[in-house]
Design an enzyme around this catalytic site. Structure first.
Site, PDB file in Angstrom:
ATOM      1  N   ASP A  12       0.828  -1.207   0.000  1.00 32.56           N
ATOM      2  CA  ASP A  12       0.000   0.000   0.000  1.00 32.56           C
ATOM      3  C   ASP A  12       0.863   1.259   0.000  1.00 32.56           C
ATOM      4  O   ASP A  12       1.966   1.267   0.540  1.00 32.56           O
ATOM      5  CB  ASP A  12      -0.907  -0.009   1.238  1.00 32.56           C
ATOM      6  CG  ASP A  12      -2.102   0.920   1.084  1.00 32.56           C
ATOM      7  OD1 ASP A  12      -2.356   1.382  -0.044  1.00 32.56           O
ATOM      8  OD2 ASP A  12      -2.771   1.179   2.096  1.00 32.56           O
ATOM      9  N   HIS A  29       3.404   3.235  -8.788  1.00 31.46           N
ATOM     10  CA  HIS A  29       3.188   1.801  -9.014  1.00 31.46           C
ATOM     11  C   HIS A  29       4.417   1.153  -9.642  1.00 31.46           C
ATOM     12  O   HIS A  29       4.782   0.020  -9.304  1.00 31.46           O
ATOM     13  CB  HIS A  29       1.968   1.591  -9.918  1.00 31.46           C
ATOM     14  CG  HIS A  29       0.674   2.011  -9.285  1.00 31.46           C
ATOM     15  ND1 HIS A  29       0.299   1.587  -8.030  1.00 31.46           N
ATOM     16  CD2 HIS A  29      -0.333   2.801  -9.742  1.00 31.46           C
ATOM     17  CE1 HIS A  29      -0.885   2.106  -7.728  1.00 31.46           C
ATOM     18  NE2 HIS A  29      -1.284   2.848  -8.746  1.00 31.46           N
ATOM     19  N   LEU A 123      12.694 -19.302  -2.887  1.00 35.87           N
ATOM     20  CA  LEU A 123      11.528 -18.642  -2.318  1.00 35.87           C
ATOM     21  C   LEU A 123      10.257 -19.029  -3.074  1.00 35.87           C
ATOM     22  O   LEU A 123      10.231 -19.047  -4.311  1.00 35.87           O
ATOM     23  CB  LEU A 123      11.704 -17.125  -2.389  1.00 35.87           C
ATOM     24  CG  LEU A 123      10.543 -16.280  -1.849  1.00 35.87           C
ATOM     25  CD1 LEU A 123      10.473 -16.373  -0.333  1.00 35.87           C
ATOM     26  CD2 LEU A 123      10.697 -14.817  -2.294  1.00 35.87           C
TER      27      LEU A 123
END
Length: 237
Positions: A12, A29, A123
């Site tokens: 956010d 973004h 990962l």
């Protein structure tokens, strides 16, 4: 120090970060997307095994057409570059959410990314795109009904196995950046016993040091999963 096995993050603050710098929201973004790659590497080197990020919600379609189009363009680019990143960092990538609501070329890029990275052993990186927690549960119930599973056979395990996150352990730690204090329809089922950490730092500024702070706070928590700590008179919580 105990390292959480699975960390979920609500990314956010990209737009507000950009606005504070008198830049367009789309710039925020783009910078946020770059930060995802950095944090993936940091998380892996810190010993985190699963990382799940909230990239685009089912509610984000309500934003302006210009912003949505820019986000979809950014997503297209990211899906392509992520194939190379996944190979370089030995990262397995999955995408959760209602993929049928995305453009066909994006769906194909997602399929390619998941296929190309499925054998990586580093990962486990999950991206939530066109995702909503309630929508996920509804879709899971529809799958159960379509399979003809009897009501008496439906358990928590059965429902979990029909969610987008089937086979992925529930998050140990949830991080939300940029100061908001809500879940925003994210992993509603999976976060039942997750520890929450909120920071005012906007996502583009979130670095390894911030992740370490969150893990430090996580280590100060007493995780009882609804049980009673030995010697305590509490019956819940």
């Amino acid at each position: 120090m105990t390292i959480p096995q699975h960390v979920a993050i609500i990314l956010d603050g990209n737009g507000r970060w950009a606005k504070a710098r008198r830049m367009p929201r789309n710039y925020g973004h783009a910078q946020g997307a770059k930060n995802v790659e950095r944090i993936c590497e940091d998380a892996y080197h810190m010993g985190i095994k699963y990382l799940t990020v909230y990239a685009f919600s089912t509610e984000n379609w309500k934003r302006s057409k210009e912003e949505v189009d820019a986000l979809m363009s950014l997503l297209r680019d990211y899906m392509k570059t992520c194939v190379k990143t996944a190979k370089k960092n030995h990262m397995r990538v999955r995408v959760i959410g209602d993929k049928t609501g995305l453009a066909r070329d994006i769906q194909e890029s997602i399929e390619n990314l998941e296929r190309e990275s499925k054998d990586q052993d580093g990962l486990n990186f999950t991206i939530a795109i066109n995702y909503g927690g309630r929508d996920e549960i509804c879709r899971a119930v529809k799958k159960i009904v379509a399979e003809g599973i009897a009501p008496e056979e439906i358990t928590e395990e059965v429902l979990s196995d029909h969610l987008d996150t089937a086979g992925i352990p529930d998050p140990d730690l949830l991080i939300r950046t940029s100061g908001e204090l809500r879940l925003s329809n994210y992993l509603m089922w999976q976060l039942a016993y997750t520890e929450f950490y909120f920071t005012d730092t906007p996502w583009p500024d979130f670095r390894k040091e911030e992740l370490a702070k969150a893990i430090e706070k996580y280590n100060q928590r007493d995780r009882r999963y609804g049980g009673v700590k030995e010697g305590s008179e509490e019956t819940s919580g």
